[in-house]
Design a protein around this motif. Structure first.
Motif, short mmCIF file in Angstrom:
data_model
loop_
_atom_site.label_atom_id
_atom_site.label_comp_id
_atom_site.label_asym_id
_atom_site.label_seq_id
_atom_site.Cartn_x
_atom_site.Cartn_y
_atom_site.Cartn_z
N LYS A 240 0.80 -1.22 0.00
CA LYS A 240 0.00 0.00 0.00
C LYS A 240 0.83 1.27 0.00
O LYS A 240 0.45 2.27 -0.61
N GLN A 241 1.96 1.24 0.72
CA GLN A 241 2.71 2.48 0.91
C GLN A 241 4.20 2.37 0.59
O GLN A 241 4.93 3.34 0.75
N ALA B 258 0.87 -1.37 11.72
CA ALA B 258 -0.24 -2.13 11.13
C ALA B 258 -0.89 -2.98 12.21
O ALA B 258 -0.23 -3.42 13.14
N THR C 146 -4.77 -4.13 14.50
CA THR C 146 -5.83 -3.59 15.36
C THR C 146 -5.32 -3.18 16.74
O THR C 146 -6.01 -2.47 17.47
N ASP D 35 -5.13 0.77 17.72
CA ASP D 35 -6.34 1.46 18.18
C ASP D 35 -6.80 0.93 19.53
O ASP D 35 -7.26 1.68 20.38
N SER E 253 1.13 5.40 10.49
CA SER E 253 0.10 4.41 10.20
C SER E 253 0.12 3.99 8.73
O SER E 253 0.19 4.82 7.83
N SER E 254 0.05 2.68 8.52
CA SER E 254 -0.05 2.14 7.16
C SER E 254 -1.50 1.98 6.73
O SER E 254 -1.77 1.63 5.58
N GLU E 255 -2.42 2.18 7.67
CA GLU E 255 -3.86 1.97 7.46
C GLU E 255 -4.19 0.51 7.19
O GLU E 255 -5.26 0.20 6.66
N LEU F 28 -5.23 -2.84 8.81
CA LEU F 28 -5.79 -3.34 10.08
C LEU F 28 -5.72 -4.85 10.20
O LEU F 28 -5.54 -5.38 11.30
#
Length: 211
Positions: free
Chosen positions: A107-108, A165, A167, A170, A185-187, A189
């Motif tokens: 993703k990143q 990365a 859950t 949070d 954050s890599s977003e 989850l």
């Protein structure tokens, strides 16, 4: 090396299946905390039909070996064993934490990842990884289950930026904010089978399979 690998993962709330055919990846993914057993096999059928393949055409079957939900991991391994046995395929277990590191790269472009899954009971499943030149991931420290407050005491600072990365960030935001690491954050989850097939290809090339 060309390869045809099916991967499935039910270790977390996310249910996912992916099929690698040479360099092309077909995938399905859905948040289905209580419906993994209903979702995963239809996903497998859809992908095989889309690719025009049968199970017996594949080279290996990969699965999310955890860490994660005990019930979810057990479901995934059981289904993978059944499919692999029927098609006489070798099996490849993939760490869910390492799969999230691969997702952060997908993703990143992150080359260092720190992954934390909420393990309940005030603990996280924890792992840190650095991407190698060939695309594999090296463990910076051993995967573990640990209270986040203890991590804050033990993890030493460094000069890198780590893609976070899972859950756990949070779920235990206050405790993990005390870490001496620079994180971004890599977003990501949840682990996903489309990242597992990438990791599974490396293991298949090295013969790291089971029957």
């Amino acid at each position: 090396m060309s390869a045809k690998i099916l991967a499935l993962d039910t270790s977390t709330e996310n249910c996912s299946v992916a099929l690698l055919v040479n360099d092309k990846i077909y995938s399905r993914s859905e948040l289905a905390p209580r419906d993994h057993t209903k979702k995963v096999l239809p996903m497998v059928d859809e992908l095989l039909k889309e690719a025009g393949l049968k199970l017996t055409d594949l080279d290996a079957l990969a699965f999310g070996q955890g860490p994660g939900s005990f019930t979810g991991v057990r479901i995934g391994i059981g289904i993978a064993q059944g499919l692999a046995f029927g098609a006489e395929l070798p099996m490849i277990g993939i760490s869910t934490l390492e799969a999230m590191a691969q997702a952060a790269y997908r993703k990143q472009g992150a080359e260092r990842a720190v992954c934390a899954i909420d393990a309940r009971m005030s603990e996280v499943y924890w792992g840190r990884y650095k991407r190698q030149e060939n695309g594999e991931w090296a463990n910076v420290e051993a995967e573990k289950v640990i209270p986040p407050e203890v991590l804050a005491e033990r993890v030493e600072a460094d000069d890198y930026t780590w893609a976070s990365a899972g859950t756990g960030w949070d779920a235990y935001a206050e405790a993990l904010s005390a870490l001496k690491l620079n994180t971004e954050s890599s977003e990501v989850l949840y682990p996903d089978a489309q990242d597992m097939v990438v990791l599974a290809k490396f293991k298949l090339e090295k013969g790291e399979t089971t029957r």
